[in-house]
Scaffold this motif. Structure first.
Motif, PDB file in Angstrom:
ATOM      1  N   LYS A 139      -8.549   1.230  -7.617  1.00  0.00           N
ATOM      2  CA  LYS A 139      -7.612   2.351  -7.746  1.00  0.00           C
ATOM      3  C   LYS A 139      -6.260   2.005  -7.124  1.00  0.00           C
ATOM      4  CE  LYS A 139     -10.501   6.407  -8.272  1.00  0.00           C
ATOM      5  NZ  LYS A 139     -10.937   7.671  -7.725  1.00  0.00           N
ATOM      6  N   LEU A 140      -6.301   1.344  -5.975  1.00  0.00           N
ATOM      7  CA  LEU A 140      -5.048   0.972  -5.315  1.00  0.00           C
ATOM      8  C   LEU A 140      -4.265  -0.006  -6.188  1.00  0.00           C
ATOM      9  CD1 LEU A 140      -6.115   0.563  -1.577  1.00  0.00           C
ATOM     10  CD2 LEU A 140      -4.587   2.288  -2.518  1.00  0.00           C
ATOM     11  N   ARG A 193     -13.635   9.543   0.592  1.00  0.00           N
ATOM     12  CA  ARG A 193     -14.797   9.158  -0.200  1.00  0.00           C
ATOM     13  C   ARG A 193     -15.985   8.778   0.699  1.00  0.00           C
ATOM     14  NH1 ARG A 193     -16.271   4.144  -3.497  1.00  0.00           N
ATOM     15  NH2 ARG A 193     -15.830   3.286  -1.435  1.00  0.00           N
ATOM     16  N   GLU A 228      -6.285   9.552   3.001  1.00  0.00           N
ATOM     17  CA  GLU A 228      -6.616   9.581   1.576  1.00  0.00           C
ATOM     18  C   GLU A 228      -7.843   8.708   1.264  1.00  0.00           C
ATOM     19  OE1 GLU A 228      -3.971   7.594  -1.381  1.00  0.00           O
ATOM     20  OE2 GLU A 228      -4.055   9.491  -2.460  1.00  0.00           O
ATOM     21  N   ILE A 229      -7.800   7.470   1.718  1.00  0.00           N
ATOM     22  CA  ILE A 229      -8.811   6.495   1.288  1.00  0.00           C
ATOM     23  C   ILE A 229     -10.212   6.808   1.812  1.00  0.00           C
ATOM     24  CG2 ILE A 229      -9.526   4.080   1.612  1.00  0.00           C
ATOM     25  CD1 ILE A 229      -6.559   3.317   1.283  1.00  0.00           C
ATOM     26  N   TYR A 230     -10.325   7.306   3.040  1.00  0.00           N
ATOM     27  CA  TYR A 230     -11.661   7.445   3.626  1.00  0.00           C
ATOM     28  C   TYR A 230     -12.356   8.768   3.301  1.00  0.00           C
ATOM     29  CZ  TYR A 230     -10.552   3.096   5.870  1.00  0.00           C
ATOM     30  OH  TYR A 230     -10.210   1.786   6.089  1.00  0.00           O
ATOM     31  N   ASP A 248       1.934   8.525  -9.399  1.00  0.00           N
ATOM     32  CA  ASP A 248       0.888   7.636  -9.921  1.00  0.00           C
ATOM     33  C   ASP A 248       0.324   6.736  -8.817  1.00  0.00           C
ATOM     34  OD1 ASP A 248       3.282   6.340  -9.599  1.00  0.00           O
ATOM     35  OD2 ASP A 248       3.151   5.146 -11.433  1.00  0.00           O
ATOM     36  N   GLY A 249       0.942   6.768  -7.658  1.00  0.00           N
ATOM     37  CA  GLY A 249       0.494   5.917  -6.565  1.00  0.00           C
ATOM     38  C   GLY A 249      -0.538   6.569  -5.657  1.00  0.00           C
ATOM     39  N   ASN A 250      -0.886   7.806  -5.945  1.00  0.00           N
ATOM     40  CA  ASN A 250      -1.898   8.460  -5.119  1.00  0.00           C
ATOM     41  C   ASN A 250      -3.265   8.310  -5.764  1.00  0.00           C
ATOM     42  OD1 ASN A 250       0.766  10.116  -4.457  1.00  0.00           O
ATOM     43  ND2 ASN A 250      -0.656  10.311  -2.750  1.00  0.00           N
ATOM     44  N   ILE A 251      -4.275   7.931  -4.991  1.00  0.00           N
ATOM     45  CA  ILE A 251      -5.590   7.801  -5.621  1.00  0.00           C
ATOM     46  C   ILE A 251      -6.286   9.152  -5.741  1.00  0.00           C
ATOM     47  CG2 ILE A 251      -5.881   5.333  -5.106  1.00  0.00           C
ATOM     48  CD1 ILE A 251      -7.684   6.031  -2.868  1.00  0.00           C
ATOM     49  N   SER A 264       0.791  -1.231   0.000  1.00  0.00           N
ATOM     50  CA  SER A 264       0.000   0.000   0.000  1.00  0.00           C
ATOM     51  C   SER A 264       0.825   1.284   0.000  1.00  0.00           C
ATOM     52  CB  SER A 264      -0.953  -0.003   1.191  1.00  0.00           C
ATOM     53  OG  SER A 264      -0.222  -0.102   2.390  1.00  0.00           O
ATOM     54  N   GLU A 269      -1.399  -7.874   2.730  1.00  0.00           N
ATOM     55  CA  GLU A 269      -2.456  -6.865   2.840  1.00  0.00           C
ATOM     56  C   GLU A 269      -3.769  -7.295   2.196  1.00  0.00           C
ATOM     57  OE1 GLU A 269      -0.225  -3.521   1.323  1.00  0.00           O
ATOM     58  OE2 GLU A 269      -0.053  -2.670   3.332  1.00  0.00           O
ATOM     59  N   GLN A 278      -1.230   8.379   5.855  1.00  0.00           N
ATOM     60  CA  GLN A 278      -1.428   8.642   4.431  1.00  0.00           C
ATOM     61  C   GLN A 278      -2.618   7.846   3.924  1.00  0.00           C
ATOM     62  OE1 GLN A 278      -1.258   6.945   1.388  1.00  0.00           O
ATOM     63  NE2 GLN A 278      -1.510   8.848   0.245  1.00  0.00           N
ATOM     64  N   ALA A 279      -2.604   6.555   4.175  1.00  0.00           N
ATOM     65  CA  ALA A 279      -3.655   5.682   3.653  1.00  0.00           C
ATOM     66  C   ALA A 279      -5.016   6.057   4.247  1.00  0.00           C
ATOM     67  CB  ALA A 279      -3.326   4.225   3.954  1.00  0.00           C
ATOM     68  N   VAL A 335     -12.146   1.779  -4.476  1.00  0.00           N
ATOM     69  CA  VAL A 335     -10.846   2.124  -3.895  1.00  0.00           C
ATOM     70  C   VAL A 335      -9.837   1.014  -4.177  1.00  0.00           C
ATOM     71  CG1 VAL A 335      -9.599   2.514  -1.749  1.00  0.00           C
ATOM     72  CG2 VAL A 335     -11.825   3.555  -2.078  1.00  0.00           C
ATOM     73  N   ALA A 349      -2.730   1.813  -8.958  1.00  0.00           N
ATOM     74  CA  ALA A 349      -1.600   2.591  -8.450  1.00  0.00           C
ATOM     75  C   ALA A 349      -0.477   1.685  -7.944  1.00  0.00           C
ATOM     76  CB  ALA A 349      -2.083   3.520  -7.339  1.00  0.00           C
ATOM     77  N   LYS A 350      -0.619   0.379  -8.167  1.00  0.00           N
ATOM     78  CA  LYS A 350       0.366  -0.621  -7.731  1.00  0.00           C
ATOM     79  C   LYS A 350       0.582  -0.619  -6.225  1.00  0.00           C
ATOM     80  CE  LYS A 350       2.921  -1.060 -12.025  1.00  0.00           C
ATOM     81  NZ  LYS A 350       2.124  -0.078 -12.773  1.00  0.00           N
ATOM     82  N   ARG A 351      -0.484  -0.287  -5.489  1.00  0.00           N
ATOM     83  CA  ARG A 351      -0.378  -0.295  -4.040  1.00  0.00           C
ATOM     84  C   ARG A 351      -1.093  -1.491  -3.436  1.00  0.00           C
ATOM     85  NH1 ARG A 351      -2.103   5.602  -2.352  1.00  0.00           N
ATOM     86  NH2 ARG A 351      -2.169   4.642  -0.301  1.00  0.00           N
ATOM     87  N   LEU A 352      -1.707  -2.303  -4.278  1.00  0.00           N
ATOM     88  CA  LEU A 352      -2.329  -3.525  -3.800  1.00  0.00           C
ATOM     89  C   LEU A 352      -2.095  -4.535  -4.911  1.00  0.00           C
ATOM     90  CD1 LEU A 352      -4.109  -4.645  -1.489  1.00  0.00           C
ATOM     91  CD2 LEU A 352      -6.094  -4.063  -2.841  1.00  0.00           C
TER      92      LEU A 352
END
Ligand code: SF4
Ligand code: SF4
Lengths: 298, 206
Positions: free
Chosen positions: B164-165, A249, A245-247, A284-287, A19, B135, A241-242, B161, B168-171
């Protein structure tokens, strides 16, 4: 100048495809520019995080961290252990201190490690990446590689809990630490020094188990960033960070807010300011993307 | 009643402070509390604590064993460490909260279906298997901890989500098939098992 060497403990969330993999990318580029060499601890394991207590108890939790410390001592002697993750740093440092205070706990820990042929002398130091930046590199040297000062980028510096408490960063107060704002300023961006949620808790691991209570915290953290005119929130913590960012929404859905606040790592800002491209900075890793930062990255 | 609990009751004969001092992580600090109340105002989930840390310490000292070991208060601790840096007596409050929660869990007294306890167990079991957190399996286990129907609902609500993760190569979908782990997961399992055996022996939980 020879490179500074560290025993690197990435932690579970900063592996490839995990993540916070974009954190790992940007840390790599940042360290390259600052002449820091990170030597990964071979076969490191999970630190157990704070939430490990419920099933892990005391000794098993200390023992898993002690395994990492012993591997560092053995394979990378005389190097400080450094992690980008506050939870990994906390668990490792807490283990060092607890075992320093109690000979019997150290003996018990080593009894467990002996089963797999390891032994902990407990003479390694555990540090967070920001300590290395502040204490070993220094703000002047952090400025040096900047080729694209992030002028006009308004940054809410969100430190959260574990990159600050309980150990703290030398020379900083617990209630109003300034290091993140200073790092932001060092790369030419504008720190919003009055941002009032900088040491608030995002709920941590309880974001999973108590989502509504945690999202109440997150809502305040994001709302205050908007109130202070931030373009981005910046943090030194993967879980912060996670969560933040994620919640956003879910909060939008429930509360009718229109949050879309990017949440970045300090190392992503530094990588861009040092001339790294969007990929190197892990943008590119940020949603929730930051268009402003993307523009700087070109 | 669990065996461990009846054994503890018989062993401590109504001296709960002594029990906490000997069996709860950092429990020997409790008697140092001077009831100033600073910690009580520090918890992020403050309104949701039935008893604040300050009150819990008072209850330990006044022998309220059942109330302390069955409350869900300690499970509200987010590990923010605010209390630790503020306590004038330097009590390691966070660790005592963790210790009380762990002890009540091990005695089988913690409230059933306590969500933080469930998540914490999933997390530990996940890491104890391979040495590193997987994860994807961890999130799937989380979604399905309340049963299949709720699990599918949870998974669907986070699907956007999740995609998207992944983008973004985070999952990584590879996490389902092996994924992140230590070279020799047996090592970590051995260390954990031995440490638990030693601790259980010392604390009379074996
Ligand atoms: S802050 Fe410390 S001394 Fe004050 S009530 Fe809490 S634990 Fe006791
Ligand atoms: S660490 Fe736990 S007990 Fe301490 S202030 Fe935070 S939530 Fe409260």
């Amino acid at each position: 100048m020879s490179k500074k060497q560290y025993a690197f403990y990435p932690g579970c969330s900063s592996q490839k495809g995990a993540s916070a993999s974009n954190y790992l990318n940007s840390i790599g580029v940042m360290c390259e520019k600052l002449d820091i060499q990170l030597n990964e601890i071979p076969d490191w394991n999970c630190c157990g995080a704070s939430i490990g207590y419920a099933e892990g108890g005391e000794l098993p939790r200390l023992a898993v961290s002690a395994r990492n410390l012993a591997l560092a001592e053995q394979n990378l002697p005389q190097q400080d252990m450094v992690s980008g993750c506050p939870a990994c740093w906390l668990a490792s440092r807490e283990t060092i201190e607890r075992l320093e205070e109690s000979e019997s706990l150290l003996a018990e820990t080593n009894e467990a490690l002996k089963e797999v042929g390891l032994n902990l002398k407990n003479d390694v130091k555990a540090r967070h990446m920001v300590e290395v930046l502040i204490e070993d590199v220094g703000f002047d040297a952090i400025k040096e590689p900047v080729v694209k000062p992030l002028e006009g980028l308004k940054v809410a510096g969100y430190i959260g809990c574990q990159a600050n408490r309980p150990f703290g960063i030398a020379g900083e107060s617990f209630e109003d630490p300034k290091y993140l704002d200073n790092m932001v300023a060092a790369v030419g961006a504008e720190p919003l020094v009055d941002y009032d949620q900088k040491i608030s808790c995002c709920g941590g691991a309880l974001a999973f188990s108590e989502p509504e209570k945690s999202q109440k915290q997150i809502q305040d953290i994001v709302q205050s960033a908007y109130d202070h005119g931030a373009d981005v929130i910046v943090t030194p913590c993967q879980l912060c960070q996670a969560n933040v960012e994620i919640y956003q929404r879910d909060i939008n859905k429930r509360e009718g807010t229109k949050f879309e606040m990017p949440v970045m790592y300090y190392s992503q800002l530094m990588t861009v300011a040092y001339g790294g491209d969007a990929k190197q900075a892990g943008l590119d890793g940020n949603i929730i993307p930051s268009d402003k930062l993307k523009k700087f990255a070109g | 009643m669990s065996d461990a609990n009846s054994q503890a009751l018989a062993h401590y004969q109504g001296n709960f402070l002594k029990e906490v001092e000997e069996r709860v992580e950092e429990g020997h600090w409790v008697k140092m509390c001077m009831q100033c109340g600073v910690c009580a105002g520090s918890c992020p989930f403050g309104p949701h604590w039935e008893h604040s840390p300050q009150k819990l310490f008072m209850m330990v000292m006044s022998n309220k064993r059942d109330e302390v070991l069955t409350t869900d208060s300690m499970w509200m601790c987010t590990s923010c460490y605010t209390c630790i840096v503020r306590c004038p007596r330097k009590l390691p409050i966070t660790h005592i909260m963790h210790g009380l929660a762990n002890y009540s869990h091990r005695l089988g007294l913690a409230p059933k279906k306590q969500p933080t306890r469930d998540v914490a167990r999933l997390f530990w079991n996940n890491l104890a298997k391979t040495g590193r957190i997987n994860e994807l399996k961890f999130s799937l286990a989380l979604y399905f901890k309340d049963g299949l129907v709720q699990g599918i609902k949870n998974a669907l609500s986070m699907q956007a989500v999740g995609m998207k993760l992944m983008k973004a190569k985070r999952l990584s979908p590879n996490e389902l098939f092996g994924g992140h782990k230590c070279k020799n997961p047996k090592d970590i399992q051995t260390v954990i098992a031995k440490a638990r055996e030693i601790e259980d022996r010392r604390k009379g939980l074996a």
